[in-house]
Design a protein around this motif. Sequence first.
Motif, PDB file in Angstrom:
ATOM      1  N   ASP A  31       3.888 -12.611  -7.125  1.00 43.89           N
ATOM      2  CA  ASP A  31       2.492 -12.795  -7.517  1.00 43.89           C
ATOM      3  C   ASP A  31       1.544 -11.972  -6.652  1.00 43.89           C
ATOM      4  O   ASP A  31       0.630 -11.331  -7.150  1.00 43.89           O
ATOM      5  CB  ASP A  31       2.097 -14.273  -7.434  1.00 43.89           C
ATOM      6  CG  ASP A  31       2.777 -15.131  -8.491  1.00 43.89           C
ATOM      7  OD1 ASP A  31       3.493 -14.585  -9.352  1.00 43.89           O
ATOM      8  OD2 ASP A  31       2.580 -16.354  -8.453  1.00 43.89           O
ATOM      9  N   GLU A  32       1.784 -11.988  -5.325  1.00 47.64           N
ATOM     10  CA  GLU A  32       0.878 -11.305  -4.410  1.00 47.64           C
ATOM     11  C   GLU A  32       0.987  -9.777  -4.481  1.00 47.64           C
ATOM     12  O   GLU A  32       0.101  -9.069  -4.028  1.00 47.64           O
ATOM     13  CB  GLU A  32       1.076 -11.789  -2.966  1.00 47.64           C
ATOM     14  CG  GLU A  32       2.467 -11.602  -2.419  1.00 47.64           C
ATOM     15  CD  GLU A  32       3.432 -12.760  -2.666  1.00 47.64           C
ATOM     16  OE1 GLU A  32       4.475 -12.779  -2.000  1.00 47.64           O
ATOM     17  OE2 GLU A  32       3.161 -13.632  -3.530  1.00 47.64           O
ATOM     18  N   GLU A  33       2.047  -9.250  -5.068  1.00 49.87           N
ATOM     19  CA  GLU A  33       2.213  -7.798  -5.223  1.00 49.87           C
ATOM     20  C   GLU A  33       1.589  -7.254  -6.502  1.00 49.87           C
ATOM     21  O   GLU A  33       1.295  -6.058  -6.596  1.00 49.87           O
ATOM     22  CB  GLU A  33       3.698  -7.423  -5.253  1.00 49.87           C
ATOM     23  CG  GLU A  33       4.428  -7.571  -3.963  1.00 49.87           C
ATOM     24  CD  GLU A  33       5.900  -7.224  -4.117  1.00 49.87           C
ATOM     25  OE1 GLU A  33       6.430  -6.606  -3.184  1.00 49.87           O
ATOM     26  OE2 GLU A  33       6.506  -7.553  -5.155  1.00 49.87           O
ATOM     27  N   PHE A  34       1.415  -8.119  -7.482  1.00 47.21           N
ATOM     28  CA  PHE A  34       1.000  -7.672  -8.810  1.00 47.21           C
ATOM     29  C   PHE A  34      -0.303  -6.869  -8.774  1.00 47.21           C
ATOM     30  O   PHE A  34      -0.359  -5.735  -9.255  1.00 47.21           O
ATOM     31  CB  PHE A  34       0.881  -8.864  -9.758  1.00 47.21           C
ATOM     32  CG  PHE A  34       0.556  -8.488 -11.168  1.00 47.21           C
ATOM     33  CD1 PHE A  34       1.556  -8.029 -12.019  1.00 47.21           C
ATOM     34  CD2 PHE A  34      -0.736  -8.570 -11.655  1.00 47.21           C
ATOM     35  CE1 PHE A  34       1.273  -7.668 -13.327  1.00 47.21           C
ATOM     36  CE2 PHE A  34      -1.035  -8.217 -12.957  1.00 47.21           C
ATOM     37  CZ  PHE A  34      -0.027  -7.765 -13.791  1.00 47.21           C
ATOM     38  N   ASP A  35      -1.358  -7.439  -8.198  1.00 43.69           N
ATOM     39  CA  ASP A  35      -2.655  -6.748  -8.177  1.00 43.69           C
ATOM     40  C   ASP A  35      -2.584  -5.451  -7.378  1.00 43.69           C
ATOM     41  O   ASP A  35      -3.190  -4.443  -7.760  1.00 43.69           O
ATOM     42  CB  ASP A  35      -3.739  -7.666  -7.610  1.00 43.69           C
ATOM     43  CG  ASP A  35      -4.077  -8.799  -8.562  1.00 43.69           C
ATOM     44  OD1 ASP A  35      -3.915  -8.629  -9.790  1.00 43.69           O
ATOM     45  OD2 ASP A  35      -4.510  -9.866  -8.072  1.00 43.69           O
ATOM     46  N   GLU A  36      -1.851  -5.466  -6.282  1.00 44.63           N
ATOM     47  CA  GLU A  36      -1.689  -4.263  -5.464  1.00 44.63           C
ATOM     48  C   GLU A  36      -1.024  -3.141  -6.265  1.00 44.63           C
ATOM     49  O   GLU A  36      -1.448  -1.991  -6.222  1.00 44.63           O
ATOM     50  CB  GLU A  36      -0.848  -4.599  -4.236  1.00 44.63           C
ATOM     51  CG  GLU A  36      -0.552  -3.437  -3.340  1.00 44.63           C
ATOM     52  CD  GLU A  36       0.395  -3.818  -2.209  1.00 44.63           C
ATOM     53  OE1 GLU A  36       1.276  -2.992  -1.895  1.00 44.63           O
ATOM     54  OE2 GLU A  36       0.266  -4.922  -1.669  1.00 44.63           O
ATOM     55  N   LEU A  37       0.020  -3.488  -7.011  1.00 46.88           N
ATOM     56  CA  LEU A  37       0.730  -2.474  -7.799  1.00 46.88           C
ATOM     57  C   LEU A  37      -0.118  -1.945  -8.951  1.00 46.88           C
ATOM     58  O   LEU A  37       0.042  -0.788  -9.357  1.00 46.88           O
ATOM     59  CB  LEU A  37       2.052  -3.029  -8.317  1.00 46.88           C
ATOM     60  CG  LEU A  37       3.115  -3.265  -7.250  1.00 46.88           C
ATOM     61  CD1 LEU A  37       4.317  -4.004  -7.825  1.00 46.88           C
ATOM     62  CD2 LEU A  37       3.548  -1.946  -6.619  1.00 46.88           C
ATOM     63  N   MET A  38      -1.026  -2.757  -9.460  1.00 51.01           N
ATOM     64  CA  MET A  38      -1.889  -2.301 -10.546  1.00 51.01           C
ATOM     65  C   MET A  38      -2.823  -1.185 -10.086  1.00 51.01           C
ATOM     66  O   MET A  38      -3.361  -0.433 -10.898  1.00 51.01           O
ATOM     67  CB  MET A  38      -2.716  -3.459 -11.118  1.00 51.01           C
ATOM     68  CG  MET A  38      -1.893  -4.486 -11.876  1.00 51.01           C
ATOM     69  SD  MET A  38      -0.926  -3.793 -13.237  1.00 51.01           S
ATOM     70  CE  MET A  38       0.665  -3.522 -12.473  1.00 51.01           C
ATOM     71  N   CYS A  39      -3.003  -1.028  -8.780  1.00 50.77           N
ATOM     72  CA  CYS A  39      -3.841   0.041  -8.220  1.00 50.77           C
ATOM     73  C   CYS A  39      -3.067   1.346  -8.041  1.00 50.77           C
ATOM     74  O   CYS A  39      -3.670   2.391  -7.788  1.00 50.77           O
ATOM     75  CB  CYS A  39      -4.409  -0.396  -6.867  1.00 50.77           C
ATOM     76  SG  CYS A  39      -5.537  -1.792  -6.994  1.00 50.77           S
ATOM     77  N   PRO A  71      -0.862   4.601  -9.217  1.00 51.75           N
ATOM     78  CA  PRO A  71      -0.723   5.406 -10.432  1.00 51.75           C
ATOM     79  C   PRO A  71       0.604   5.116 -11.139  1.00 51.75           C
ATOM     80  O   PRO A  71       1.621   4.893 -10.479  1.00 51.75           O
ATOM     81  CB  PRO A  71      -0.745   6.848  -9.910  1.00 51.75           C
ATOM     82  CG  PRO A  71      -1.286   6.782  -8.526  1.00 51.75           C
ATOM     83  CD  PRO A  71      -0.995   5.412  -8.009  1.00 51.75           C
ATOM     84  N   HIS A  72       0.567   5.100 -12.447  1.00 54.95           N
ATOM     85  CA  HIS A  72       1.733   4.932 -13.311  1.00 54.95           C
ATOM     86  C   HIS A  72       2.312   3.523 -13.301  1.00 54.95           C
ATOM     87  O   HIS A  72       3.441   3.312 -13.750  1.00 54.95           O
ATOM     88  CB  HIS A  72       2.815   5.974 -13.006  1.00 54.95           C
ATOM     89  CG  HIS A  72       2.305   7.369 -13.042  1.00 54.95           C
ATOM     90  ND1 HIS A  72       1.949   7.993 -14.218  1.00 54.95           N
ATOM     91  CD2 HIS A  72       2.036   8.260 -12.049  1.00 54.95           C
ATOM     92  CE1 HIS A  72       1.505   9.204 -13.954  1.00 54.95           C
ATOM     93  NE2 HIS A  72       1.541   9.392 -12.645  1.00 54.95           N
ATOM     94  N   VAL A  96       6.371   0.506 -15.329  1.00 52.40           N
ATOM     95  CA  VAL A  96       6.304   1.802 -14.666  1.00 52.40           C
ATOM     96  C   VAL A  96       6.422   2.861 -15.759  1.00 52.40           C
ATOM     97  O   VAL A  96       7.431   2.928 -16.461  1.00 52.40           O
ATOM     98  CB  VAL A  96       7.430   1.964 -13.618  1.00 52.40           C
ATOM     99  CG1 VAL A  96       7.355   3.333 -12.960  1.00 52.40           C
ATOM    100  CG2 VAL A  96       7.352   0.859 -12.571  1.00 52.40           C
ATOM    101  N   THR A  97       5.377   3.677 -15.888  1.00 52.28           N
ATOM    102  CA  THR A  97       5.336   4.661 -16.974  1.00 52.28           C
ATOM    103  C   THR A  97       5.848   6.030 -16.568  1.00 52.28           C
ATOM    104  O   THR A  97       6.075   6.876 -17.419  1.00 52.28           O
ATOM    105  CB  THR A  97       3.904   4.807 -17.514  1.00 52.28           C
ATOM    106  OG1 THR A  97       3.049   5.222 -16.443  1.00 52.28           O
ATOM    107  CG2 THR A  97       3.407   3.486 -18.099  1.00 52.28           C
ATOM    108  N   VAL A 125       7.566   8.466  -9.760  1.00 50.94           N
ATOM    109  CA  VAL A 125       6.609   8.070  -8.724  1.00 50.94           C
ATOM    110  C   VAL A 125       7.218   7.072  -7.733  1.00 50.94           C
ATOM    111  O   VAL A 125       6.598   6.752  -6.729  1.00 50.94           O
ATOM    112  CB  VAL A 125       5.304   7.485  -9.316  1.00 50.94           C
ATOM    113  CG1 VAL A 125       4.604   8.512 -10.186  1.00 50.94           C
ATOM    114  CG2 VAL A 125       5.548   6.193 -10.051  1.00 50.94           C
ATOM    115  N   ILE A 126       8.416   6.598  -8.029  1.00 51.26           N
ATOM    116  CA  ILE A 126       9.076   5.625  -7.157  1.00 51.26           C
ATOM    117  C   ILE A 126      10.381   6.228  -6.648  1.00 51.26           C
ATOM    118  O   ILE A 126      11.194   6.722  -7.420  1.00 51.26           O
ATOM    119  CB  ILE A 126       9.381   4.312  -7.912  1.00 51.26           C
ATOM    120  CG1 ILE A 126       8.115   3.730  -8.513  1.00 51.26           C
ATOM    121  CG2 ILE A 126      10.022   3.301  -6.970  1.00 51.26           C
ATOM    122  CD1 ILE A 126       8.367   2.486  -9.342  1.00 51.26           C
TER     123      ILE A 126
END
Length: 116
Positions: free
Chosen positions: A52-60, A62-63, A78-79, A83-84
């Motif tokens: 849960d705590e990673e979700f918003d961070e990952l939305m920032c 790219p891709h 992940v589009t 990038v990973i």
Amino acid sequence: MDLDFLRSFCLGLTACTEDVKWDNDLVFSIGGKMFCVAALDLPFKCSFKVKDEEFDELMCRPHFEPAPYMARAKWVLVTNPSVIHKDEWEAFIRQSYELVKAKLTKKLRVELGLEK
């Protein structure tokens, strides 16, 4: 990251199963619960559950996008797999597997050989 790497890694996890859903998505599950979904069509895209705590961070990043229909359960899409780094892919997929596994009943975890 490509589909062959993803299949090899996911199927190496205990009690992982795979099947095709929605005509063109390869779904990896544990105990009948999805933990990773990859598009069989190009371009390669992949979704998985995060903390849960990673979700918003990952939305920032790219891709990274909220996964369609699954974002409310904290799934990301992940589009662009490039990038990973490979190590980060493995960590994300293993974490998703562990998050889903933790929600299984103790009885099912024992049946799947995940605990005694």
